[in-house]
Every structure is written in structure tokens, then in C-alpha cells.
Design an enzyme around this catalytic site. Sequence first.
Site, PDB file in Angstrom:
ATOM      1  N   GLY A  54      -0.219 -28.439 -12.285  1.00 37.67           N
ATOM      2  CA  GLY A  54      -1.251 -28.557 -12.921  1.00 37.67           C
ATOM      3  C   GLY A  54      -1.404 -28.138 -14.445  1.00 37.67           C
ATOM      4  N   GLY A  94      -3.965 -27.676 -18.441  1.00 40.59           N
ATOM      5  CA  GLY A  94      -5.235 -27.705 -18.871  1.00 40.59           C
ATOM      6  C   GLY A  94      -5.217 -26.887 -20.082  1.00 40.59           C
ATOM      7  N   GLY A  95      -6.257 -26.418 -20.871  1.00 36.81           N
ATOM      8  CA  GLY A  95      -6.460 -26.034 -22.124  1.00 36.81           C
ATOM      9  C   GLY A  95      -5.675 -24.773 -22.166  1.00 36.81           C
ATOM     10  N   MET A  96      -5.649 -23.945 -21.274  1.00 37.36           N
ATOM     11  CA  MET A  96      -4.932 -22.423 -21.429  1.00 37.36           C
ATOM     12  C   MET A  96      -3.660 -22.526 -20.699  1.00 37.36           C
ATOM     13  SD  MET A  96      -6.653 -20.575 -23.224  1.00 37.36           S
ATOM     14  CE  MET A  96      -5.740 -18.955 -22.902  1.00 37.36           C
ATOM     15  N   VAL A 148       1.107 -25.514 -15.318  1.00 39.19           N
ATOM     16  CA  VAL A 148       1.887 -24.875 -14.398  1.00 39.19           C
ATOM     17  C   VAL A 148       2.930 -25.618 -13.586  1.00 39.19           C
ATOM     18  CG1 VAL A 148       1.627 -23.550 -12.203  1.00 39.19           C
ATOM     19  CG2 VAL A 148      -0.362 -23.436 -14.087  1.00 39.19           C
ATOM     20  N   LYS A 188       3.789 -20.436 -15.596  1.00 34.12           N
ATOM     21  CA  LYS A 188       2.425 -20.852 -16.341  1.00 34.12           C
ATOM     22  C   LYS A 188       3.089 -20.741 -17.777  1.00 34.12           C
ATOM     23  CE  LYS A 188      -2.162 -19.328 -18.070  1.00 34.12           C
ATOM     24  NZ  LYS A 188      -3.027 -18.480 -17.614  1.00 34.12           N
ATOM     25  N   ASP A 225     -15.368 -14.154 -12.728  1.00 34.10           N
ATOM     26  CA  ASP A 225     -15.489 -15.369 -12.476  1.00 34.10           C
ATOM     27  C   ASP A 225     -14.812 -15.654 -10.937  1.00 34.10           C
ATOM     28  OD1 ASP A 225     -15.922 -18.189 -12.678  1.00 34.10           O
ATOM     29  OD2 ASP A 225     -13.868 -18.664 -13.683  1.00 34.10           O
TER      30      ASP A 225
END
Length: 817
Positions: free
Chosen positions: A16, A18-20, A23, A38, A145
Amino acid sequence: MIGKTISHYRILEKLGGGGMGVVYKAEDTKLKRTVALKFLPEELSKDRQALERFQREAQAASALNHPNICTIHDIDEHESQPFIAMELLEGQTLKHLVDVGARGARPTDQGEPRSPLPIDTLLDLAIQIADALDAAHAKGIIHRDIKPANIFITTRGQAKILDFGLAKLTPSVAAASRRRTGDEDIAATAPTASLDEAHLTSPGAVMGTVAYMSPEQALGRELDARTDVFSFGAVLYEMATGSVPFQGDTSAAIFDGILNRTPPAPTKLNPEMPRELELIINRCLEKKRESRYVSAGALLADLRDLKRDSDSRRLAAAGLLRQPSLFRSRLFLVLLLTFLVAVGAGAFLWWRQSRLLWARNQAVPEVERLLEQALLAHDWSKERDATRVAEKASRYAPNDPRVQEALDSCSKVLTVQSDPPGAAVRIKPYDDQNAEWTSLGQTPSRQIRLPWSYYVWRFEKAGYEPVEAVSSAWSGDVSRKLDPVGAIPPGMVRVPGRKVEKLGDFPDFFIDKYEVTNRRFKEFVDADGYRSPKYWRQEFVRDGKVLTWEEAMTHFRDSTGRPGPATWMAGDFPEGKDDYPVSGVSWYEAAAYAAFAGKSLPTKDHWALAAGLDMDQYSYSFPAMIYTFSNFRGDGPAPVGRHKGMNAFGAVDMAGNVREWCWNQSQDGRFIRGGAWDDAVYMYGYESQQPPWDRSPRNGFRCALYLDRDKIPPAAFEPKGLENPPDYRNARPVSDSSFEIYRAQFEYDRKELKPVVEERDESSKDWIREKVTFDAAYSGERVIAHIYLPRKTSGPYQSVVYFPGSEAIGGKPSSQG
């Protein structure tokens, strides 16, 4: 990246991104295990803030060693691109599990009702999640969260909390991190590791997911662990009903629901769920955090109780349902239902009655036993143990007067306030200062029940200086004033003004948190303090003669004849002693330094107010604690702050270390207070005096700063007499007839003592120590005596009996010398 070997990890596939972060699945070639890697995106690797956050994320997450939190294995970098190695999870998120439903159907279409989880499954997972949250909160970490997508369920049914990327350190932990990094909002305590999702949290995203936010989170207020309790309550609601509690077409509509609306009762959406679970969910979702569970640990206890009750009912029913032939009769079904209701009601009554009996017949005596141990051994952890037992008993028997009396005997309800309000408050036991901080919420906090004990309190509010203080539960409500950042002189603490007997009202003032150190006094020496008459404002009187300034300066030399304290050499302090208290200074030198620093030596009464000697907290037990945590019976002074002997308002080392000069003139010199490292411990509370020229290595000082000197009663600065307890050495004896009355009170029947030598220690070259017990003259008890027999002489010996005073409770056992 696929196929590359980075460090000792061989990349197998991408999971996977994304922005941060991105992985990957990888093989650990050293340990032969599969892990997840990561990577921080390349474009963020040069962003200092993102890089520091990424590093802190891994470092903090590695401290959370819990089976229900994703494990961090390592942190490294590849071609300047940092990465974290973490546990690889196989399974699905809780979100996917709820979407699929209990029957394993396909994911439902948007808007179609979803099936709730079976109660047994729900409780198993909820207990694991609550346990993980409790562990994180104990480390000062708030997740911020919690949602189904951030909870992973492995193929073996084990829950794992993921994605601590939005986590926040609670203020006491965050403040320490800010001091190290200069960052304003330190967070990130575990990796973003929701491996089945296509996207990871993006930088700059809203702090939390709207549908699961607590009211205080939605309003952008200061958070504590109870925000996670609310979010977890929303997750429990969804697990139990298949529906999120707060819904809407827009974020604004969802926010309105979170802040102002009560969601439908869970039992209306799922009538099969236990009423007790609905009560738990409702308490989690209270709008006011004061009404929620005070901690994830308290929530965990209720979930475990409910699980035990559910298992008992299920097992009772299973015994009957294993007889299939009986179900051919409708009458039997009616009878079975009636029987189950009766069994359930009976089980509930038995369960309730057993708890009542435990509370009355076991808990109350246990509380009394623990309190007796606390009193006899001065072990205040027993007070806390007693309170835990009493609080549990009070939940079982809230209306029982004996249970309530037991609870009140070991604890007290307090109100905690600050000026201004809105400060986050945390405490830890004074006698266990290595313990984790416990959050009490924000001020004003009411109905806070604490065991009868002493605590270190910490108040924190954005834009204000943090305040640490000491107070006990029996001293009553706690209140502290916070000063704006920069308003308190560096290194000082505020002391609230109070009324001093025979003098009047004293206004607030500041006092040094620590004794003046060698490093700070060196600034005075380097600024030609010993060559500047402007700092030496007091008349020099020695042996009845007034000296000139030049004559006086000849008396203030170090061991090599240079200007400086008597303990210095060549105008400087010994190497490595920067943070030790300056010592070997006269009263005149201390007063000159105070003038140089723009401060004053505290009057003897200001010193006592800062020490809290006039307060209820200075009871028979507090000196024992502060003696234990202060530098008494040492070999010399210690660096300031090394010992944890803190006073009521945050000043440290006022007991022991070096004795401290005060302003006032006494009968034979100047007041000096607190006692030194080799003094008897009771000197902390007693007044003492020394000639102002005395330059003993035991002499040091700290400074005070008066906010409004004109409002201080003038008599506070005048010469004083010592106010210690009477000196009985000069007391006149009573008459013979009165003495006979006193002596008769100690008469006892002469009888055989039956002495037994329990221990014999011959390790010393000077004496032999024997531990001897013998029969007391009362109650059939045995008396313990330690007898020291000299080696270098022969008997018979003259007996010297030493029975220590009350300060012995703060000393070492005799077995330790």
C-alpha cells in the site's frame, strides 16, 4: 523496489502507499521472518519536520510492547530514505469484518444496513482493544484516530491497533519532547500499518476521522485519554449495531450530531444485545468527558465482567440444548424458555448477592488490614491498594454504609482548580516518583477521589509555565496559579502568600527552585563581584568591630587565597562540580550574590512558607517522606535536583544537601535553615543560626524575589529569636512526690525474659552485633533489641540504651549501617 535487498530485508511486494509512506512486504534475511517495511516518501525525506516526526513515530511506538498493538522491529534508512520495519499482519480490518457481517456475506452496498457482530466475538475483540488502549495511555499516548479501519483482526482472531500516525503525547510527555526538539506538537507513536488499505494517512489531514471524533476533539480543545474512550465507544456501537452512531451527509451534520444529538439506543437497532453492553457504550459516548469512563482500564474491567457473565449464561443454556429430541414439543419450548428466564434471573440474583457479600465480608476487612499496614510501615502504596479494594466494593454495594465508611477511611474526594482554568492535571505518588503520570483531566476537576497519600501534581496549559507541586489528599482541595510563559524568572517557582502568625499577610513571591550552584555563583565571581562594593550593602561587624569593605574582603578567600568560596581553588570550583550547590560561603557572600542577581536572601518566614512548614501537609508523615527523598546522611552535597525531595510549591532540596542562609539577624548571627547532608533530619523543620562570617562547606543558599516588597510586613525583615521547641536540658525536675507518681505508671511484674539470640554478626573489626528478642511486660509480645558488644574490651559492660526519635522512620534499617 521489488526484489531489492535493503539492509537485511529483501523486498517481496508492495502492500500500500500514500502521502505519509509506502509499505512493502519483505523477508528479514537474518531472522528468516516476513515483515512489513514502511518508507517515508522521497519528497518528504528532506522535510526536517516530517523526518523528525517519522523517527519519533518509530522510537515511541517501540515502547508500546503489547500483543494488541502492531510491533515495531527496527528503524533504518536506504539511500537517505528512512524506513520502519514492523510486524506483518495477515487478516482483515475490523471495518471489513463489520462490512461483511456475521454470516460472511459480500460487503454490503453503501447505505444498506450491515449485520452486527456476534456478542461473543464483539466482547473478545473489545477486551483486546481496550487493553491495548490502556497500555498506550499508561505510556502517556493518545491515539486520536480510533476507528474500525485502524483496528486489524488477524486470521487467529487477535485484534491489533494500527496507525498511530495521528497519536499525541499527553502534555507531560509532550513537554519533555518539545524541550528536546523544539517542536510544538509532538505526536506519532506507532506506525501507519493498515496493510489492507490502499491509502495511508496524508500529511495535513484533519486530526482524526470525523464520524469517530470526541466532542472535545471536534472543538479543537486540549485532549486526554478520554477522547479515545469516546472514539472506541463509537466503534463498539458500530460493532454491536452495524451502524455508526453519528451520521450525516456533510461533516458539519456529523459534527452537530457528535456535539448535540444522542444516537438511537443500541438495543433498538439490535434487540439481542445485552442491556449491560448498551450501558457501557452509552457511558463511553457521554458528551461531557467527566461523565465517561475515567480511563480505558475502567472500561476494560466492565467489559471483562460482562464477558464472564455472558459466558456463564451461554454455558448454562448449552447444557440443555444438547438434547435435540426434546424440541419436538411446543410445550417443552415454553417450559424451556421459562426455565432459562428463571435460571437467568437466579444467576443474576446470585451474582449480585455474591458481590454484595464480598464487599461487606471480605473487602471491608481487607481495607482495614491494608490501612493498618500503611500506618505501621509508612508504606503509602498500601493506602492506594486499600482504595482500589474499597472503590470496587463501592461499585458492588454503593448504598452500604460500612462499605462507604471503608472507602472514606482510605480516600478523599477533592476539587482541583487552577488560575486560569483549563489546565491539564496529572499526578504521581510522591513515594513512587518513577511511576507513570496519571491524568485527572482539566481544571476545574471535581469529585476526584484519591487515596490518603502524598502526590506530585503537574499543571500544564498552553501559553503558561508548567507548575509542579506536592500536596496530600487530606490537605483538601488543590489549587495552583499559572503564570504566562516568560512571566516567572528562570529557575524560580511561585509561592502563594499566606498569613504568618504575629506578623500578618505575606503576598505571593518567587523562590529559586534549586540552591544556587557553583556555575551560577561563578558568574558573580567572573563579573568582579568580589571587587565591586556596590553588591556588598551590609555593614561588616566582626567581634564587635565594624570593618571596612577592604578589610572584610580579606576574609572571603578560597583555599589558594583568591576571592571566592572557601571550597574553591584558584578562583574556580572543583572540576565536575558545576551543578553542585555552591558551599563554603558566608552570609555576606550570599547576600552580595543575591544583590548581583537582582534578588534577595529569603527571610526566615519566607523560607518557611516556600517549604510549606505552615501547611497541613507538614504532618507527622510528610517529613518521613521528604527525608527519604532528600540528601540526609550523605557523604557530601549532591548535584541540585538529583534527590526528589520536593516541597509544596515545587522547590527542591530545601531539606538537606546544604543548609541555606536566610536574611534575618538572630541572637548570635544569622538564620540558616534546612539542614545539611550530615545534619539530623529534624533540622529541616527547625531554625538554626550561625555567625555571618561562617564559611563552612555545609553552608549554601537560594534566593527569593519579592513581587511587592512594600506589602510585606516590615517586621519580617527585623532581627528574630529562635522559635524551636523548648530545650529541656535546662528544665527544672519535678518534685520527688510527683516523680513517684510518674514512676508508678511504668511498674511491671518481674518475670523471666526468655531471651533468644536471633542473629549474630561478627563482620566488624570493632564490635559484634547481636539481634536479641525477649518477652515484653505486656500482651505476650516480643521486644527486639540490637546489642553491640565491643571487641577490644572485656565485660562487664556499661549499658547505653539508644531509642531513636520519630525521624528514624526516614532512615536506613540498622542492618544497612
